[in-house]
Motif scaffolding. Structure first.
Motif, PDB file in Angstrom:
ATOM      1  N   GLU A 103       0.817  -1.214   0.000  1.00 12.58           N
ATOM      2  CA  GLU A 103       0.000   0.000   0.000  1.00 12.58           C
ATOM      3  C   GLU A 103       0.852   1.267   0.000  1.00 12.58           C
ATOM      4  O   GLU A 103       0.611   2.194  -0.781  1.00 12.58           O
ATOM      5  CB  GLU A 103      -0.942   0.009   1.219  1.00 12.58           C
ATOM      6  CG  GLU A 103      -2.034  -1.046   1.188  1.00 12.58           C
ATOM      7  CD  GLU A 103      -1.569  -2.352   1.800  1.00 12.58           C
ATOM      8  OE1 GLU A 103      -0.372  -2.456   2.143  1.00 12.58           O
ATOM      9  OE2 GLU A 103      -2.406  -3.263   1.948  1.00 12.58           O
ATOM     10  N   GLU A 104       1.862   1.310   0.863  1.00 11.63           N
ATOM     11  CA  GLU A 104       2.682   2.519   0.951  1.00 11.63           C
ATOM     12  C   GLU A 104       3.490   2.741  -0.318  1.00 11.63           C
ATOM     13  O   GLU A 104       3.621   3.870  -0.806  1.00 11.63           O
ATOM     14  CB  GLU A 104       3.625   2.436   2.153  1.00 11.63           C
ATOM     15  CG  GLU A 104       4.405   3.723   2.389  1.00 11.63           C
ATOM     16  CD  GLU A 104       5.223   3.682   3.660  1.00 11.63           C
ATOM     17  OE1 GLU A 104       6.042   4.597   3.873  1.00 11.63           O
ATOM     18  OE2 GLU A 104       5.060   2.730   4.463  1.00 11.63           O
ATOM     19  N   GLU A 107       1.132   4.133  -2.934  1.00 19.16           N
ATOM     20  CA  GLU A 107       0.799   5.527  -2.647  1.00 19.16           C
ATOM     21  C   GLU A 107       1.947   6.442  -3.056  1.00 19.16           C
ATOM     22  O   GLU A 107       1.744   7.501  -3.665  1.00 19.16           O
ATOM     23  CB  GLU A 107       0.493   5.697  -1.164  1.00 19.16           C
ATOM     24  CG  GLU A 107       0.019   7.099  -0.796  1.00 19.16           C
ATOM     25  CD  GLU A 107      -0.382   7.194   0.651  1.00 19.16           C
ATOM     26  OE1 GLU A 107       0.521   7.176   1.511  1.00 19.16           O
ATOM     27  OE2 GLU A 107      -1.586   7.295   0.936  1.00 19.16           O
ATOM     28  N   GLN A 108       3.166   6.058  -2.746  1.00 20.88           N
ATOM     29  CA  GLN A 108       4.333   6.865  -3.118  1.00 20.88           C
ATOM     30  C   GLN A 108       4.514   6.912  -4.630  1.00 20.88           C
ATOM     31  O   GLN A 108       4.916   7.938  -5.183  1.00 20.88           O
ATOM     32  CB  GLN A 108       5.585   6.293  -2.447  1.00 20.88           C
ATOM     33  CG  GLN A 108       5.608   6.480  -0.947  1.00 20.88           C
ATOM     34  CD  GLN A 108       6.806   5.810  -0.294  1.00 20.88           C
ATOM     35  OE1 GLN A 108       7.588   5.131  -0.951  1.00 20.88           O
ATOM     36  NE2 GLN A 108       6.956   6.001   1.015  1.00 20.88           N
ATOM     37  N   ALA A 292      -2.942   2.991   4.325  1.00 20.19           N
ATOM     38  CA  ALA A 292      -2.077   3.988   3.703  1.00 20.19           C
ATOM     39  C   ALA A 292      -2.560   4.347   2.316  1.00 20.19           C
ATOM     40  O   ALA A 292      -2.541   5.506   1.917  1.00 20.19           O
ATOM     41  CB  ALA A 292      -0.639   3.466   3.632  1.00 20.19           C
TER      42      ALA A 292
END
Length: 295
Positions: A103-104, A107-108, A292
Motif C-alpha cells: 500500500e505505501e 501511494e508513493q 495507507a
C-alpha cells in the motif's frame, strides 16, 4: 459557468475505457475522483494540469492521479491533433489482497510520478495489459472481474519496477509557454500561501498580470475559477486539520485563510456535503479502518 470542481464518483471497483477525441477537445471542468486513475496516451499530445503543475504529454506517456487530486486535460496547442487514450480507475480493494503490504509503495508511486515517460520496451509491456483489461471488461466472460484485477496487479507491479530506475517526477513540467507557465506559478503560490488574504488583484500584481487576463485564463487552463481553486485548496487543508488535530473549527477556519467562520462553514458544506463538525465525526468513526492507500 465553471464554479466548483466536481467529484466524479467511480462506482465500480475497477473500470477501464478507451476514447478517441478531436484535437481541440478539452475537459469541461477540473474534477477529481474517489478512486485512483491511470491515464495512458496512445496517440497525440495533451497538456495535463494536476493539482498545481502542468505537464505536456505525448504518445506513450502514462499519467498517475491519486485519489481526490484535481486534474484536467486540454489541447497542447492551436494545431493539436486528435488523440486516443486509455483510462483506468480503481479502488484500493481491487488489488489489496493481490498486493499485500504494497500500500505505501503504491501511494508513493502515485505521489512521486505524476507522469511516467515510457520507452518503447515499456510501452510494449503496458499497452497490451491495458488492452487485455479493456477486452475483459467488454466481453465479460466467466471470471472477467477477477482476471481484470489480476491484470491490474501485474500492471502496478511493473510500474513499481519502472519507478525504481527513475528520479522523482519522471515527466518534465510542460508549462514552458504562456499561459501554462504563468498559471502553474499562480497555482503553486496558492497551494503554499492559502492562509493569506488572496485576491484577484493581489495575485495579478504579484505575477505581473492584468486582473482581466488572470481571471479569464486561469479557468481555461485549470477548469476552475480563481476563487473556486483557492476554496478547494483551503477546504482540503481544513479536512486534514479536522482529521489529524483537535483544533476547534473556529481556529481551523482562520488557519486556512477564512476571515468568517460562517462563510467557511458554507463553503465547506458545499464542497463536502457535510458541516466541518459532521466531517470530523464521520472521519473518526472510520479511522480504525485506515489504510495507507485510501479507497
Amino acid at each position: 459557468m465553471m464554479q466548483e470542481a466536481q467529484l466524479a464518483p467511480i462506482r465500480r471497483m475497477l473500470f477501464i475505457e478507451a476514447a478517441k477525441q478531436p484535437g481541440r477537445f478539452s475537459m469541461e471542468g477540473e474534477h477529481f475522483h474517489d478512486a485512483w486513475e491511470i491515464y495512458y496516451l496512445v496517440s497525440g499530445e495533451r497538456c495535463y494540469f494536476i493539482k498545481d503543475q502542468i505537464y505536456r504529454i505525448c504518445a506513450g506517456d502514462l499519467v498517475l492521479i491519486p485519489v481526490n487530486v484535481l486534474h484536467k486535460t486540454s489541447p497542447s496547442g492551436k494545431l493539436s491533433q486528435p488523440h486516443e487514450r486509455l483510462l483506468v480507475n480503481f479502488r484500493t480493494e481491487a488489488v489489496s489482497t493481490l498486493l499485500p503490504g504494497r500500500e505505501e509503495e503504491l501511494e508513493q508511486l502515485f505521489e512521486r510520478y505524476p507522469v511516467l515517460r515510457l520507452n518503447a520496451e515499456e510501452q510494449h509491456l503496458v499497452q497490451p495489459l491495458l488492452a487485455r483489461m479493456l477486452a475483459e471488461q467488454k466481453e465479460q466472460a466467466n471470471g472477467y472481474e477477477e482476471y481484470g484485477r489480476l491484470l491490474l496487479a501485474e500492471l502496478l507491479l511493473n510500474l513499481l519496477r519502472m519507478a525504481h530506475t527513475r528520479p522523482n517526477h519522471d515527466g518534465e513540467e510542460g508549462g514552458g509557454k504562456r499561459p501554462y507557465r504563468e498559471i502553474a506559478e499562480v497555482a503553486r503560490y496558492i497551494n503554499t500561501h492559502f492562509e493569506e488574504n488572496l485576491s484577484l488583484g493581489e495575485l495579478a500584481g504579484r505575477f505581473h498580470l492584468s486582473p482581466y487576463y488572470l481571471s479569464h485564463v486561469f479557468p481555461r487552463v485549470t477548469g476552475l475559477t480563481l476563487v473556486a481553486y483557492i476554496n478547494r485548496v483551503r477546504i482540503e487543508e481544513a479536512c486534514a486539520l479536522l482529521r489529524e488535530t483537535e483544533l476547534p473549527v473556529t481556529d481551523i477556519a482562520y488557519r486556512v485563510g477564512y476571515q468568517s467562520v460562517t462563510h467557511f462553514g458554507r463553503v465547506f458544506k458545499k464542497a463536502k456535503a457535510l458541516s466541518p463538525q459532521s466531517y470530523r465525526r464521520e472521519q473518526r468513526m472510520f479511522s480504525g479502518g485506515h489504510m495507507a492507500l485510501k479507497s
